[in-house]
Structures are given as structure tokens and as C-alpha cells.
Design a protein around this motif. Structure first.
Motif, PDB file in Angstrom:
ATOM      1  N   ASP A  22       0.806  -1.228   0.000  1.00  0.00           N
ATOM      2  CA  ASP A  22       0.000   0.000   0.000  1.00  0.00           C
ATOM      3  C   ASP A  22       0.837   1.275   0.000  1.00  0.00           C
ATOM      4  O   ASP A  22       0.291   2.376   0.025  1.00  0.00           O
ATOM      5  N   PHE A  23       2.149   1.146  -0.029  1.00  0.00           N
ATOM      6  CA  PHE A  23       3.044   2.291   0.104  1.00  0.00           C
ATOM      7  C   PHE A  23       2.784   3.334  -0.983  1.00  0.00           C
ATOM      8  O   PHE A  23       2.507   3.002  -2.134  1.00  0.00           O
ATOM      9  N   LYS A  24       2.852   4.592  -0.609  1.00  0.00           N
ATOM     10  CA  LYS A  24       2.743   5.701  -1.552  1.00  0.00           C
ATOM     11  C   LYS A  24       3.998   6.574  -1.417  1.00  0.00           C
ATOM     12  O   LYS A  24       4.519   6.708  -0.305  1.00  0.00           O
ATOM     13  N   PRO A  25       4.483   7.168  -2.544  1.00  0.00           N
ATOM     14  CA  PRO A  25       3.865   7.114  -3.866  1.00  0.00           C
ATOM     15  C   PRO A  25       4.178   5.829  -4.602  1.00  0.00           C
ATOM     16  O   PRO A  25       5.055   5.055  -4.196  1.00  0.00           O
ATOM     17  N   LYS A  26       3.443   5.612  -5.693  1.00  0.00           N
ATOM     18  CA  LYS A  26       3.705   4.534  -6.619  1.00  0.00           C
ATOM     19  C   LYS A  26       4.004   5.167  -7.985  1.00  0.00           C
ATOM     20  O   LYS A  26       3.162   5.846  -8.548  1.00  0.00           O
ATOM     21  N   VAL A  27       5.202   4.923  -8.474  1.00  0.00           N
ATOM     22  CA  VAL A  27       5.627   5.547  -9.722  1.00  0.00           C
ATOM     23  C   VAL A  27       5.043   4.826 -10.938  1.00  0.00           C
ATOM     24  O   VAL A  27       4.702   5.450 -11.938  1.00  0.00           O
ATOM     25  N   HIS A  28       4.925   3.496 -10.856  1.00  0.00           N
ATOM     26  CA  HIS A  28       4.509   2.709 -12.008  1.00  0.00           C
ATOM     27  C   HIS A  28       3.060   2.247 -11.873  1.00  0.00           C
ATOM     28  O   HIS A  28       2.593   1.951 -10.776  1.00  0.00           O
ATOM     29  N   ILE A  29       2.372   2.182 -12.996  1.00  0.00           N
ATOM     30  CA  ILE A  29       1.047   1.571 -13.036  1.00  0.00           C
ATOM     31  C   ILE A  29       1.284   0.081 -13.215  1.00  0.00           C
ATOM     32  O   ILE A  29       1.727  -0.365 -14.274  1.00  0.00           O
TER      33      ILE A  29
END
Length: 229
Positions: free
Chosen positions: A181-188
Motif C-alpha cells: 500500500d506504500f505511496k507514492p507509486k511511480v509505475h502503473i
């Protein structure tokens, strides 16, 4: 065409007229859009063309030719192309000399540009002993650096490793959820698809049943369902 030398390939693929047209359009971009390009303009052209051949966009898919054009893009100053060629050399060539050279390029990128993406790939290299001596502790250190900088692929790698107790880590569901669940997420990216890829690439211990299970979920899921709008 795939067997052409680079100078011949350059002449055949891109005319001076098309380069001039591209440069003129580039000058008309606003500064934010222009910042999307790194390296020379010609390098950007060849990098885009290589991606087309790699994925079969507009042209017929031809990965050997795509790799050749990607090297031309790197020669022309495209930083993304340099990264891609280094990655191909480390993870696909099977040639120890090329693996070592590619590793050094990724290492320089990590050190000079503080690249989280390069950090994660260096972690893969350390875990698998490609271009460098195996070192799982160093791999985990780099995985955590990449994950903390928003690199989704390595967030998911650590999440599942904690879930299963892989890579010498204790089973820790709370930590697994933390990374998933970590943010941010760079990749889709879809979690199940990447778990399947980690199994395929030997990041996790071989388990054909689990690999097939995650691949099946991946195949049946629309990427739109995991897109964060």
C-alpha cells in the motif's frame, strides 16, 4: 534490416528532413513538455522508434532490430536508451563481460543521478550475481531504497517476500501490507502480474503452482481495475 551496421541503419531509418521537422516541433513545446526529453533530440527519435519495434506499435514487432536501434539511440545521447541497453546487457545477454559493463552503467546512474529505478535493478543483479558477486544483503538494501523512492515494482517485490518469508525475511503480514500500500507509486502495475514475473525471473524460489496461480489472476484482470485515478 536487422543485420545492418549502425551507420547504414541510421541513414535508412531517419532522414535529415524528419530530424529537422522534429527539432522544429521541439522548439515549439512549452518548457514542461520539453523537459520530458533527456539526451539529444536525435537520441529521442531513435529511442521512440526502438520502442515501436520492441512493442509492435505501427510497425511489425522486431526485438533484435529494436535492440540495435536502442544502441543507436544511446550513441546519439538518449539517457533512457543507455539505461535500457545496460539492462539488456545485464539481464538478457548471458555474456559475463557485457553483464559487468551493464552493471557499471547502472551503478553510475544510481550514484550520479540518485536513481531509484537503477537501485532496484542493481538489487536484482546483486541477488542473481549478474555482473557482480552475489550479495543478498546488498540486494535487500537496494530493494528498500528503490521501494522508498516510489518504485512500485520493488514495493511489490518486498511485499510478497514478507508475505511468504522469501529472501531471508521473516513472514510479516503487517510489513507486507505496508509495502503493498506504500505511496507514492511511480509505475502503473498489477500486483499479481509482478508476483508472477518475480517467479519467472528467479527472484523467488521456484514454485510452478503459485506462479501459475498468480499468472492466471493477472491474465483475468483488466489493468483499468488497478489504475489509480
Amino acid at each position: 534490416m536487422a543485420n545492418l551496421e549502425l551507420p547504414e541503419l541510421e541513414t535508412e531509418l531517419v532522414s535529415s528532413e524528419s530530424i529537422s521537422r522534429f527539432e522544429q516541433q521541439f522548439k515549439e513545446l512549452n518548457p514542461d513538455d520539453a523537459a520530458e526529453f533527456s539526451g539529444s533530440l536525435q537520441g529521442s527519435i531513435y529511442f521512440t522508434l526502438a520502442e515501436c519495434y520492441w512493442s509492435g506499435i505501427v510497425v511489425e514487432e522486431n526485438r533484435p532490430l529494436a535492440n540495435t536501434i536502442m544502441r543507436l539511440a544511446a550513441i546519439k545521447g538518449s539517457h533512457p536508451a543507455t539505461h535500457m541497453i545496460a539492462s539488456i546487457d545485464v539481464f538478457q545477454s548471458g555474456d559475463p563481460a557485457r553483464q559487468k559493463a551493464g552493471f557499471q552503467v547502472l551503478e553510475s546512474e544510481y550514484e550520479d543521478q540518485d536513481s531509484g529505478y537503477a537501485a532496484g535493478k542493481l538489487g536484482w543483479a546483486y541477488q542473481r550475481g549478474l555482473g557482480v558477486e552475489k550479495n543478498l544483503d546488498k540486494a535487500l538494501e537496494l530493494y528498500n531504497i528503490a521501494a522508498e523512492r516510489g518504485m512500485t515494482y520493488w514495493q511489490y517485490l518486498l511485499a510478497y517476500a514478507h508475505e511468504r518469508g522469501y529472501l531471508g525475511l521473516d513472514i510479516d503480514i503487517e510489513r507486507a501490507e505496508y509495502w503493498r500500500d506504500f505511496k507514492p507509486k511511480v509505475h502503473i502495475a498489477q500486483y499479481e502480474c509482478w508476483v508472477a514475473i518475480y517467479y519467472q525471473n528467479g527472484i523467488y524460489p521456484a514454485n510452478e503452482e503459485l506462479a501459475a496461480e498468480y499468472q492466471k489472476i493477472c491474465d483475468e484482470t483488466d489493468i483499468g481495475e488497478v489504475w489509480e485515478w
